[in-house]
Design a protein around this motif. Structure first.
Motif, PDB file in Angstrom:
ATOM      1  N   THR A 153       9.790  21.701   4.050  1.00  0.00           N
ATOM      2  CA  THR A 153       9.669  20.829   3.033  1.00  0.00           C
ATOM      3  C   THR A 153       9.895  19.323   3.494  1.00  0.00           C
ATOM      4  O   THR A 153       9.106  18.408   3.191  1.00  0.00           O
ATOM      5  CB  THR A 153      10.677  21.152   1.758  1.00  0.00           C
ATOM      6  N   ALA A 154      10.909  19.148   4.482  1.00  0.00           N
ATOM      7  CA  ALA A 154      10.875  17.798   5.117  1.00  0.00           C
ATOM      8  C   ALA A 154       9.621  17.489   5.768  1.00  0.00           C
ATOM      9  O   ALA A 154       9.335  16.340   5.842  1.00  0.00           O
ATOM     10  CB  ALA A 154      12.067  17.844   5.923  1.00  0.00           C
ATOM     11  N   THR A 155       9.147  18.460   6.579  1.00  0.00           N
ATOM     12  CA  THR A 155       7.822  18.397   7.290  1.00  0.00           C
ATOM     13  C   THR A 155       6.710  18.020   6.166  1.00  0.00           C
ATOM     14  O   THR A 155       5.823  17.201   6.526  1.00  0.00           O
ATOM     15  CB  THR A 155       7.664  19.646   8.114  1.00  0.00           C
ATOM     16  N   VAL A 156       6.587  18.546   4.953  1.00  0.00           N
ATOM     17  CA  VAL A 156       5.687  18.430   4.258  1.00  0.00           C
ATOM     18  C   VAL A 156       5.473  17.149   3.526  1.00  0.00           C
ATOM     19  O   VAL A 156       4.399  16.596   2.958  1.00  0.00           O
ATOM     20  CB  VAL A 156       5.655  19.558   3.149  1.00  0.00           C
ATOM     21  N   LEU A 157       6.746  16.671   3.192  1.00  0.00           N
ATOM     22  CA  LEU A 157       7.011  15.528   2.307  1.00  0.00           C
ATOM     23  C   LEU A 157       6.202  14.470   2.503  1.00  0.00           C
ATOM     24  O   LEU A 157       5.448  13.818   1.649  1.00  0.00           O
ATOM     25  CB  LEU A 157       8.497  15.171   2.204  1.00  0.00           C
ATOM     26  N   PRO A 158       6.144  13.878   3.775  1.00  0.00           N
ATOM     27  CA  PRO A 158       5.097  12.789   4.015  1.00  0.00           C
ATOM     28  C   PRO A 158       3.689  12.862   3.574  1.00  0.00           C
ATOM     29  O   PRO A 158       3.208  11.896   2.995  1.00  0.00           O
ATOM     30  CB  PRO A 158       5.257  12.414   5.800  1.00  0.00           C
TER      31      PRO A 158
ATOM     32  N   TYR B 241      -0.474  12.160  -0.499  1.00  0.00           N
ATOM     33  CA  TYR B 241      -1.287  12.649  -1.572  1.00  0.00           C
ATOM     34  C   TYR B 241      -1.215  12.066  -3.065  1.00  0.00           C
ATOM     35  O   TYR B 241      -2.038  11.887  -3.662  1.00  0.00           O
ATOM     36  CB  TYR B 241      -1.054  14.222  -1.657  1.00  0.00           C
ATOM     37  N   LEU B 242       0.180  11.848  -3.297  1.00  0.00           N
ATOM     38  CA  LEU B 242       0.387  11.233  -4.405  1.00  0.00           C
ATOM     39  C   LEU B 242       0.161   9.782  -4.816  1.00  0.00           C
ATOM     40  O   LEU B 242      -0.810   9.532  -5.608  1.00  0.00           O
ATOM     41  CB  LEU B 242       2.127  11.035  -4.977  1.00  0.00           C
ATOM     42  N   ARG B 243       0.135   9.082  -3.558  1.00  0.00           N
ATOM     43  CA  ARG B 243      -0.572   7.692  -3.533  1.00  0.00           C
ATOM     44  C   ARG B 243      -2.165   7.917  -3.840  1.00  0.00           C
ATOM     45  O   ARG B 243      -2.508   6.928  -4.295  1.00  0.00           O
ATOM     46  CB  ARG B 243      -0.034   7.082  -2.396  1.00  0.00           C
TER      47      ARG B 243
ATOM     48  N   GLY C  24       0.728  -1.210  -0.007  1.00  0.00           N
ATOM     49  CA  GLY C  24       0.050   0.114   0.000  1.00  0.00           C
ATOM     50  C   GLY C  24       0.699   1.284  -0.048  1.00  0.00           C
ATOM     51  O   GLY C  24       0.267   2.358   0.067  1.00  0.00           O
ATOM     52  N   THR C  25       2.068   0.990  -0.288  1.00  0.00           N
ATOM     53  CA  THR C  25       2.814   2.355  -0.226  1.00  0.00           C
ATOM     54  C   THR C  25       2.887   2.918  -1.728  1.00  0.00           C
ATOM     55  O   THR C  25       2.448   2.239  -2.647  1.00  0.00           O
ATOM     56  CB  THR C  25       4.372   2.071  -0.029  1.00  0.00           C
ATOM     57  N   LEU C  26       3.284   3.927  -1.734  1.00  0.00           N
ATOM     58  CA  LEU C  26       3.308   4.742  -3.222  1.00  0.00           C
ATOM     59  C   LEU C  26       4.196   3.891  -4.180  1.00  0.00           C
ATOM     60  O   LEU C  26       3.960   3.891  -5.265  1.00  0.00           O
ATOM     61  CB  LEU C  26       4.029   6.411  -2.977  1.00  0.00           C
ATOM     62  N   GLY C  27       5.344   3.560  -3.722  1.00  0.00           N
ATOM     63  CA  GLY C  27       6.272   3.024  -4.433  1.00  0.00           C
ATOM     64  C   GLY C  27       7.079   3.826  -5.585  1.00  0.00           C
ATOM     65  O   GLY C  27       6.928   4.971  -5.771  1.00  0.00           O
ATOM     66  N   THR C  28       7.671   3.026  -6.361  1.00  0.00           N
ATOM     67  CA  THR C  28       8.343   3.608  -7.640  1.00  0.00           C
ATOM     68  C   THR C  28       8.194   2.818  -8.723  1.00  0.00           C
ATOM     69  O   THR C  28       8.077   1.524  -8.681  1.00  0.00           O
ATOM     70  CB  THR C  28       9.774   3.629  -7.488  1.00  0.00           C
ATOM     71  N   SER C  29       7.445   3.398  -9.769  1.00  0.00           N
ATOM     72  CA  SER C  29       6.671   2.644 -10.623  1.00  0.00           C
ATOM     73  C   SER C  29       7.685   2.208 -11.745  1.00  0.00           C
ATOM     74  O   SER C  29       7.298   1.026 -12.379  1.00  0.00           O
ATOM     75  CB  SER C  29       5.352   3.191 -11.385  1.00  0.00           C
ATOM     76  N   ARG C  30       8.474   2.947 -12.127  1.00  0.00           N
ATOM     77  CA  ARG C  30       9.516   2.581 -13.312  1.00  0.00           C
ATOM     78  C   ARG C  30      10.845   3.320 -13.083  1.00  0.00           C
ATOM     79  O   ARG C  30      10.639   4.562 -12.491  1.00  0.00           O
ATOM     80  CB  ARG C  30       8.597   2.678 -14.598  1.00  0.00           C
TER      81      ARG C  30
END
Ligand SMILES: [Zn+2]
Length: 273
Positions: free
Chosen positions: A239-244, A249-251, A41-47
């Motif tokens: 930015t380090a705070t926002v990143l998680p 959001y991306l996921r 269920g993680t965002l992961g790296t698609s390619r």
């Protein structure tokens, strides 16, 4: 493109071979870790997208007419101006939590001061690009100083990564400080086979704002663009705070992370941890 074992006069060959062996082992480990992200269920790296200067010498629509061949909802995550010990590890932790891989454009001087952090970034499977020695504007310094500023930055990062002070980057990716290009420096990098990365969108994380505002800004911009090379700055605590939250959001919105690597096989040599 690799320099290990080739033409370097400062390290004995046996030392170079040791680095190659270590690097190969860590490269395998990093690849295996990326493939076996432990949490579902993680965002992961698609390619993985291979990038080289022959087909894409300059990318990023903020700066150039062309960008990387990304599909709708594909993003490339990039971070500038590290390594920075208080915040880069927080960025690495957020990326690891979502099994997402990114590209870090490092400044040479802090890289030389924190080589262990440079090697940690590489060991996590991220790509390491170059961002000059001191982050001076290459548009405003004397043309005679620009080559030194670029090459000193590259050699400092290569020394931190591989113990070899070479001006041929193992990953030939470069970003201009402040995107301040000149025709001469662009030509110089192209003649060296180095891809110049601009960006397609950014978080404007150099401006004062709250974390909530930064998150809204970057997600609104991404919604409008639909895809692209995204620029953040890992030395920025906000930015380090926002990143998680941004990665979640991306996921949640079905974006896919594309990881960029040099095209030439073996060009990117991973560092010892
Ligand atoms: Zn920068």
């Amino acid at each position: 493109m690799t320099n290990i074992g080739g033409g370097n006069k400062r390290a004995p060959k046996s030392m170079n071979m040791l680095w190659v062996t270590l690097a190969a082992a860590v490269a395998w480990t990093a690849a295996a870790q990326a493939a076996d992200c432990p949490r579902k269920g993680t965002l992961g790296t698609s390619r993985i997208l291979s990038v080289d200067a022959a087909s894409t010498p300059r990318v990023g629509l903020k700066n150039f007419p062309q960008t990387l061949p990304l599909a709708d909802h594909e993003v490339v995550l990039t971070f500038d101006d590290g390594p920075w010990p208080p915040t880069t590890p927080r960025v690495l932790a957020a990326l690891a939590h979502e099994c997402a891989r990114a590209t870090f454009f490092l400044i040479g001087k802090p890289a030389s001061e924190h080589p262990e952090l440079v090697r940690r970034i590489a060991a996590r499977g991220h790509t390491i690009g170059h961002h000059t020695w001191l982050h001076r504007s290459l548009m405003r310094i004397k043309p005679s100083e620009t080559t030194e500023e670029i090459d000193h930055g590259i050699s400092a990062v290569e020394m931190a990564l591989h113990g070899v002070a070479t001006t041929t980057p193992s990953t030939p990716f470069f970003r201009f400080p402040g995107f301040e290009t000149t025709p001469a420096t662009l030509d110089f990098l192209q003649s060296r086979g180095i891809v110049v990365f601009g960006a397609d969108l950014w978080a404007s994380d150099w401006n004062p704002m709250t974390a909530a505002q930064e998150l809204k800004l970057i997600t609104d911009r991404l919604k409008a663009a639909g895809r692209g090379i995204i620029l953040f700055h890992d030395p920025k605590a906000r930015t380090a705070t926002v990143l998680p939250a941004f990665l979640r959001y991306l996921r949640d919105n079905h974006y896919r992370v594309v990881h960029v690597e040099p095209k030439e096989p073996g060009a990117q040599i991973k560092a010892a941890p």
